[in-house]
Design an enzyme around this catalytic site. Structure first.
Site, PDB file in Angstrom:
ATOM      1  N   THR A   1      28.077 -26.375  71.139  1.00 26.00           N
ATOM      2  CA  THR A   1      27.539 -25.604  72.258  1.00 26.00           C
ATOM      3  C   THR A   1      26.568 -24.550  71.738  1.00 26.00           C
ATOM      4  OG1 THR A   1      29.643 -25.946  73.361  1.00 26.00           O
ATOM      5  CG2 THR A   1      28.188 -24.308  74.306  1.00 26.00           C
TER       6      THR A   1
ATOM      7  N   HIS B   1      63.541 -23.675  48.581  1.00 24.27           N
ATOM      8  CA  HIS B   1      62.681 -24.714  49.155  1.00 24.27           C
ATOM      9  C   HIS B   1      61.215 -24.467  48.768  1.00 24.27           C
ATOM     10  CE1 HIS B   1      61.535 -27.523  52.567  1.00 24.27           C
ATOM     11  NE2 HIS B   1      60.403 -26.850  52.395  1.00 24.27           N
ATOM     12  N   GLU B   2      60.758 -23.251  48.987  1.00 25.67           N
ATOM     13  CA  GLU B   2      59.345 -22.956  48.706  1.00 25.67           C
ATOM     14  C   GLU B   2      59.036 -23.044  47.214  1.00 25.67           C
ATOM     15  OE1 GLU B   2      57.195 -23.010  50.943  1.00 25.67           O
ATOM     16  OE2 GLU B   2      58.610 -22.916  52.599  1.00 25.67           O
TER      17      GLU B   2
HETATM   18  P1  ADP Z   1      31.998 -26.520  70.076  1.00 26.72           P
HETATM   19  O1  ADP Z   1      31.109 -26.519  71.241  1.00 26.72           O
HETATM   20  O2  ADP Z   1      31.550 -27.424  68.966  1.00 26.72           O
HETATM   21  O3  ADP Z   1      33.438 -26.769  70.405  1.00 26.72           O
HETATM   22  P2  ADP Z   1      31.213 -23.788  69.955  1.00 26.72           P
HETATM   23  O4  ADP Z   1      29.755 -23.973  69.855  1.00 26.72           O
HETATM   24  O5  ADP Z   1      31.735 -23.442  71.303  1.00 26.72           O
HETATM   25  O6  ADP Z   1      31.977 -25.071  69.424  1.00 26.72           O
HETATM   26  O7  ADP Z   1      31.656 -22.717  68.891  1.00 26.72           O
HETATM   27  C1  ADP Z   1      32.575 -21.713  69.173  1.00 26.72           C
HETATM   28  C2  ADP Z   1      32.278 -20.465  68.395  1.00 26.72           C
HETATM   29  O8  ADP Z   1      32.522 -20.668  67.008  1.00 26.72           O
HETATM   30  C3  ADP Z   1      30.839 -20.044  68.473  1.00 26.72           C
HETATM   31  O9  ADP Z   1      30.613 -19.243  69.582  1.00 26.72           O
HETATM   32  C4  ADP Z   1      30.642 -19.287  67.178  1.00 26.72           C
HETATM   33  O10 ADP Z   1      31.068 -17.949  67.309  1.00 26.72           O
HETATM   34  C5  ADP Z   1      31.573 -19.992  66.227  1.00 26.72           C
HETATM   35  N1  ADP Z   1      30.853 -20.963  65.398  1.00 26.72           N
HETATM   36  C6  ADP Z   1      31.084 -22.291  65.358  1.00 26.72           C
HETATM   37  N2  ADP Z   1      30.279 -22.897  64.467  1.00 26.72           N
HETATM   38  C7  ADP Z   1      29.496 -21.938  63.955  1.00 26.72           C
HETATM   39  C8  ADP Z   1      28.437 -21.937  62.981  1.00 26.72           C
HETATM   40  N3  ADP Z   1      28.035 -23.062  62.378  1.00 26.72           N
HETATM   41  N4  ADP Z   1      27.857 -20.750  62.686  1.00 26.72           N
HETATM   42  C9  ADP Z   1      28.264 -19.627  63.284  1.00 26.72           C
HETATM   43  N5  ADP Z   1      29.237 -19.564  64.201  1.00 26.72           N
HETATM   44  C10 ADP Z   1      29.865 -20.690  64.540  1.00 26.72           C
HETATM   45 ZN    ZN Z   2      58.478 -27.293  52.929  1.00 24.58          ZN
HETATM   46 MG    MG Z   3      31.676 -26.682  73.215  1.00 28.47          MG
END
Ligand code: ADP
Ligand code: ZN
Ligand code: MG
Length: 613
Positions: free
Chosen positions: A214, A430-431
């Site tokens: 996006t 465990h860890e």
């Molecule tokens: P998608 O649409 O792929 O699910 P988004 O574009 O909505 O992801 O990303 C969500 C948020 O994550 C963005 O608003 C930004 O703040 C952060 N983000 C994701 N990828 C990047 C990137 N390559 N560089 C900087 N910020 C990023």
């Molecule tokens: Zn474990």
């Molecule tokens: Mg998206």
């Protein structure tokens, strides 16, 4: 489920109400309005008005004398009075005063006027009131007007509104490069038209959630400085049946008017699913209509005009093949999870918005967050800032960032959790079991942190391992190492307490998935060689797989997976049995400290080794 006629109902309703109201007004209100004001006077008053010469016109109607008298004001006043049968001289009196005899006094307005007043005016009135009502209702219902069916509510973003440029998107260089061409095209469509080059009409951004799809689309609009129409797939399939297709039509009409511009359809998989899933219900007609309309629009408009369609999805596998045909979304831009460099770049971009300590080492954070998406990294920075405030720091410290990584990966610390000493001891062993098996194998990622502080995610403790450098290939040895490490926790419990607990359930799940992938997808078992027995159907979300083999083979796969895990478990048992003293020593230390670093762990491990010599 709404049906087609439903949407008409309000309109009919509304018309009916208007007609009834108009009839009522015509019967009760307008007649009196249209009737001139007629004053009733006594016969002697009438006579004296005649004497004074004020009466200008008389008429005999319905056994009454009606007359008009000038009373000094500009408008004539209408009067009426009874008839006095014995007054024979009335005619002479009237003639003497030059009063006009009329057939009737027109107390009604002209027919044209009455039509205007009783019909046209109320009509106009209701149209305006109706409009206003519809508009306010529409706004409240979220912007889809039932009367003007199909005006889409695609938001128009202009450059200043998205406010994003490629500088905001860190890493993702390949995606940016592919999109740069589109930006250039939007800047100067003519340059491409001159040579006769046609840019793809649509580009599809595919990748896991949170990788910045996006964000990239917004950045393209920001870079190209053109209008940006954005709509989410789920918005198409809303409110009224039949609206989706109308919205698509309207969206493209608007876009063509505003060309050059970008149309962005986010989460296109909601409308773009394959159309063959008929089933009993006969499929989702609404969605199919919307999709068909989208396909038709994409074919319909002229690619040279400068309308570029971007779409984003994290389920490319379920998209209708028709969408991916040449001339539609034929360019596919992968937006993958960031690698080490990418993660560092993303952390840096988001670090600009917060106050950081000068000595912060972001690359350490980038190394510790293998597999994290851009959205998760942005979240890590924000969580660190929140923690810094909570701790009363003025800037973000390295410790805030480190804690924030764990918060995002494993959830918050459950400080109040009450765990008995006995169980704490089991968790510590465990860890240490995991850590020890990892440390004693060649090529395992170094242990960086061990903790037995429980987390809100349900983890009772965990061992963090960070690869020194990014790996893209998983060798069979690596896989076996990982499996042994995963079984190490349970093995330590067995060896020390001679009983087993449910604490290993997550390890068991992970080990099973890895061993299964080795057999069915990585071709790492001798029995099946390089045969794909499973295919990944949902690459970006969870990675579901579907079996592609006979039932007989499936049984053999299960046996093979079992054997591999058993082998890893044996390896872990051998390693821990040979290092029992270190297991006890380290577990006691962890129990006391609750959290130890990789260095502390290695120091104790090496010390012991030297003493033994
Ligand atoms: P998608 O649409 O792929 O699910 P988004 O574009 O909505 O992801 O990303 C969500 C948020 O994550 C963005 O608003 C930004 O703040 C952060 N983000 C994701 N990828 C990047 C990137 N390559 N560089 C900087 N910020 C990023
Ligand atoms: Zn474990
Ligand atoms: Mg998206």
């Amino acid at each position: 489920m709404r049906e087609q006629p439903d949407q008409r109902k309000p309109i009919l309703y509304y018309c009916g109400i208007v007609i009834i109201l108009m009839l009522l007004l015509n019967i009760f209100v307008f007649p009196s309005l249209l009737q001139a004001q007629v004053t009733e006077v006594t016969y002697d008053q009438f006579l004296s008005l005649v004497e004074e010469g004020k009466v200008t016109e008389v008429a005999y109607q319905d056994n009454q004398i009606q007359f008009i008298a000038a009373d000094g004001s500009s408008r004539p006043a209408f009067y009426k009075t009874g008839v006095w049968p014995w007054d024979d001289g009335l005619t002479d009196k009237l003639l003497a005063k030059n009063v006009t005899f009329a057939a009737a006094i027109p107390t009604q307005a002209s027919p044209l006027m009455s039509l205007l007043i009783s019909f046209v005016l109320p009509m106009l009135f209701f149209v305006f009131v109706g409009r206003w009502l519809m508009n306010t209702m529409t706004k409240r219902m979220g912007g889809t007007n039932a009367l003007t069916l199909g005006k889409s509510n695609a938001k128009i973003y202009i450059e200043s509104q998205t406010g994003k440029t490629f500088a905001d998107v860190a890493g993702q260089d390949e995606a940016k490069e592919a999109l740069t061409e589109i930006v250039d095209f939007l800047h100067d469509p003519g340059k491409y038209a001159d040579i006769g080059a046609k840019l793809p009409k649509g580009a599809l951004l595919v990748g896991p959630p949170g990788t910045g799809k996006t964000l990239l689309a917004k950045a393209v609009a920001g870079e190209a400085k053109v209008p940006f129409f954005s709509i989410s797939g789920s918005e198409f399939v809303e409110m009224f049946v039949g609206m989706g297709a109308a919205k698509v039509r309207d969206l493209f009409k608007q876009a063509e008017e505003k060309a050059p511009c970008i149309v962005f359809i986010d989460e296109i998989d909601t409308i773009g699913k394959k159309r063959d899933n008929g089933g009993i219900s006969g499929g989702n007609d609404e969605r199919e209509q919307t999709l068909n309309q989208l396909l038709a629009e994409m074919d319909g408009f002229d690619g040279k005009k400068g309308v570029v369609i971007l779409a984003a999805t994290n389920r490319p596998d379920i998209l209708d093949p028709a969408l991916l045909r040449p001339g539609r979304f034929d360019r596919r831009i992968p937006v993958e999870l960031p690698d080490l460099q990418g993660r560092l770049a993303i952390l840096k971009v988001h670090a600009k918005n917060v106050k950081m300590d000068s000595g912060i080492d972001l690359s350490a954070i980038a190394r510790a967050t293998s597999g994290a998406s851009g959205a998760e990294l942005a979240n890590i920075i924000n969580e660190a800032a929140l923690r810094a405030v909570r701790m009363g720091h003025h800037t973000i410290h390295q410790s805030d960032l480190e804690e924030s990584v764990e918060t995002v990966i494993a959830g918050y610390q459950r400080k109040g959790a009450v765990i008995s000493d006995k169980e704490k001891k089991i968790i510590a062993y465990h860890e240490i079991g995991h850590a020890l098996v990892a440390a004693k194998q060649k090529h395992s990622a170094p242990v960086t942190k061990i903790t037995i502080i429980p987390r809100t995610s349900g983890a009772l403790g965990y061992t963090m391992q960070v690869e020194e450098d990014e790996r893209v290939l998983l060798s069979r040895e690596d896989a076996m190492n990982q499996l042994a490490t995963l079984t190490g926790g349970r093995t330590a419990e067995e060896l020390v307490f001679h009983s087993i607990t449910s604490g290993a359930s997550n390890d068991i799940e992970k080990a099973t998935r890895l061993a299964r992938a080795m057999v069915t997808r990585y071709g790492m078992s001798d029995q099946f060689d390089m045969v794909a027995l499973e295919t990944v159907t949902n690459q970006y979300l969870g990675g579901d797989t579907s079996l592609a083999c006979s039932a007989d083979t499936a049984t053999k796969i299960d046996a093979e997976v079992n054997a591999i895990v058993k082998q890893a478990h044996d390896t872990a048992r051998d390693i821990l049995s040979a290092n029992m003293d270190k297991l006890h020593e380290l577990a006691a230390y962890l129990l006391e400290k609750e959290t130890i670093t990789g260095e502390e762990f290695m120091k104790i491990l090496d010390e012991k080794a030297e003493e033994n010599k």
